[in-house]
Enzyme design. Structure first.
Site, PDB file in Angstrom:
ATOM      1  CG  ASN A   9      -1.653   1.312   1.311  1.00  0.00           C
ATOM      2  OD1 ASN A   9      -1.719   1.914   0.420  1.00  0.00           O
ATOM      3  ND2 ASN A   9      -2.260   1.716   2.582  1.00  0.00           N
ATOM      4  CD1 TRP A  10       3.895   1.081  -2.545  1.00  0.00           C
ATOM      5  CD2 TRP A  10       3.880   1.836  -4.503  1.00  0.00           C
ATOM      6  NE1 TRP A  10       4.703   0.380  -3.433  1.00  0.00           N
ATOM      7  CE2 TRP A  10       4.460   0.707  -4.548  1.00  0.00           C
ATOM      8  CE3 TRP A  10       3.503   2.705  -5.610  1.00  0.00           C
ATOM      9  CZ2 TRP A  10       5.510   0.548  -5.842  1.00  0.00           C
ATOM     10  CZ3 TRP A  10       4.052   2.176  -6.858  1.00  0.00           C
ATOM     11  CH2 TRP A  10       5.014   1.092  -6.873  1.00  0.00           C
ATOM     12  CE  LYS A  11      -0.291   3.581   4.508  1.00  0.00           C
ATOM     13  NZ  LYS A  11      -0.044   3.808   5.992  1.00  0.00           N
ATOM     14  CG  HIS A  97      -5.918   2.194   5.108  1.00  0.00           C
ATOM     15  ND1 HIS A  97      -5.536   3.259   5.731  1.00  0.00           N
ATOM     16  CD2 HIS A  97      -4.896   1.328   4.849  1.00  0.00           C
ATOM     17  CE1 HIS A  97      -4.323   2.989   6.406  1.00  0.00           C
ATOM     18  NE2 HIS A  97      -3.983   1.688   5.546  1.00  0.00           N
ATOM     19  CD  GLU A  99      -3.223   5.988   6.441  1.00  0.00           C
ATOM     20  OE1 GLU A  99      -2.858   5.846   5.359  1.00  0.00           O
ATOM     21  OE2 GLU A  99      -2.149   5.338   7.258  1.00  0.00           O
ATOM     22  CD  GLU A 169      -3.576  -1.963   7.065  1.00  0.00           C
ATOM     23  OE1 GLU A 169      -2.449  -2.312   6.943  1.00  0.00           O
ATOM     24  OE2 GLU A 169      -4.333  -1.058   7.086  1.00  0.00           O
ATOM     25  N   GLY A 175       2.127   2.743  10.713  1.00  0.00           N
ATOM     26  CA  GLY A 175       3.176   3.870  10.744  1.00  0.00           C
ATOM     27  C   GLY A 175       3.856   4.290  11.752  1.00  0.00           C
ATOM     28  CB  SER A 215       4.788  -1.475  12.001  1.00  0.00           C
ATOM     29  OG  SER A 215       4.379   0.051  12.351  1.00  0.00           O
TER      30      SER A 215
HETATM   31  P1  PGA Z   1       2.614   0.817   7.707  1.00  0.00           P
HETATM   32  O1  PGA Z   1       1.071   0.745   6.940  1.00  0.00           O
HETATM   33  O2  PGA Z   1       3.265  -0.775   7.095  1.00  0.00           O
HETATM   34  O3  PGA Z   1       3.419   1.719   7.017  1.00  0.00           O
HETATM   35  O4  PGA Z   1       2.391   0.593   9.086  1.00  0.00           O
HETATM   36  C1  PGA Z   1       0.275  -0.242   6.713  1.00  0.00           C
HETATM   37  C2  PGA Z   1      -0.906   0.391   6.198  1.00  0.00           C
HETATM   38  O5  PGA Z   1      -1.420   1.234   6.499  1.00  0.00           O
HETATM   39  O6  PGA Z   1      -1.383  -0.364   5.286  1.00  0.00           O
END
Ligand code: PGA
Length: 257
Positions: A9-11, A97, A99, A169, A175, A215
């Site tokens: 997931n590159w966001k 997600h 976010e 998640e 993150g 993470s």
């Molecule tokens: P992260 O993000 O690996 O940077 O913690 C995971 C995600 O949000 O899918």
């Protein structure tokens, strides 16, 4: 038998040129080291979808949108529909997600409508669920996951649920560098699978893949996927570097063993 799935997931990272360079580097690495027996999906920003899809053609690597709108078309400035994702070469789409839920107001009902739109267009949804730290500390993890799953997947058939992907998640692990312990991941994944079983039957629960996200790194992926109900990983930060993501894909081979 569930095939392990490792998803990047590159966001909001990588331009088209950067995405193309990543794909070339990843394919170079994949030639050198055997990573058979797993599925790989890359979720770039919308602008790089076509370029990534062109880059991975004939490799078996899937391409995912990071979100979609539930409607097929309309006056929804800034939004992208399932059909547009398919035309750009997407095979999967990330939905709900944390976010999106926290920063863009996606509710369980929105997740439900988006999941149905994705399925109708032939995309494989990767539906994200997870509790906040406050909810975990309050002992609400199981209830939060149950609510998100029941709301997000409401009205789907057992067959549809069996074919989609759920990503667990925990919000406090995204993150932050703070990964769930294997025991914490194992417990949450087992809860998700039993919730799916209650709502959609044992066959659907058995074939649905449940990824861990938060993470994930080359150094911890092996022990996470060694948990019985962890069928792979959804990787943010550590998926941006081809070398690191390739090591994660290689480590994901142990999933479900
Ligand atoms: P992260 O993000 O690996 O940077 O913690 C995971 C995600 O949000 O899918």
């Amino acid at each position: 038998m569930r095939t392990p799935l490792l998803a990047a997931n590159w966001k909001m990272y990588k331009t088209v040129a950067e995405a193309e360079a990543f794909v070339l580097a990843l394919l170079d690495l994949a030639e050198g080291v055997e990573v058979g027996g797993v599925e790989v999906v890359i979720a770039p920003p919308f602008t790089a979808l076509s370029a990534v899809a062109a880059g991975v053609v004939d490799t078996g690597i899937g391409v995912a949108g990071q979100d979609l709108h539930a409607e097929a078309e309309g006056a929804f400035t800034g939004a992208i529909s399932a059909g547009m994702l398919v035309e750009a070469g997407a095979t999967h789409v990330i939905i709900g997600h944390s976010e999106r839920r926290r920063l863009f107001g996606d509710t369980d009902d929105a997740v439900n409508r988006k999941t149905k739109a994705a399925l109708a267009a032939g995309l494989i949804p990767i539906v994200c669920v997870g509790e906040t730290l406050e909810e975990r500390d309050g002992g609400e993890m199981p209830a939060v996951l149950t609510r998100q799953l029941r709301g997000g997947l409401d009205g789907l058939s057992a067959e549809q649920v069996g074919g989609l992907v759920v990503a667990y998640e925990p919000v406090w692990a995204i993150g932050t560098g703070r990964t769930a312990s294997t025991a914490q991941a194992g417990e949450a994944h087992a809860h998700i699978r039993s919730t799916l079983g209650d709502a959609f039957g044992a066959d659907a629960a058995d074939s649905c893949r449940i990824l861990y996200g938060g993470s994930v790194k080359p150094g911890n992926v092996r022990e996470l996927v060694a948990e019985a109900d962890v069928d792979g990983a959804l990787v943010g930060g550590a998926s941006l570097d081809p070398e690191s993501f390739h090591q994660i894909v290689a480590g994901g081979r142990g999933a479900g063993l």
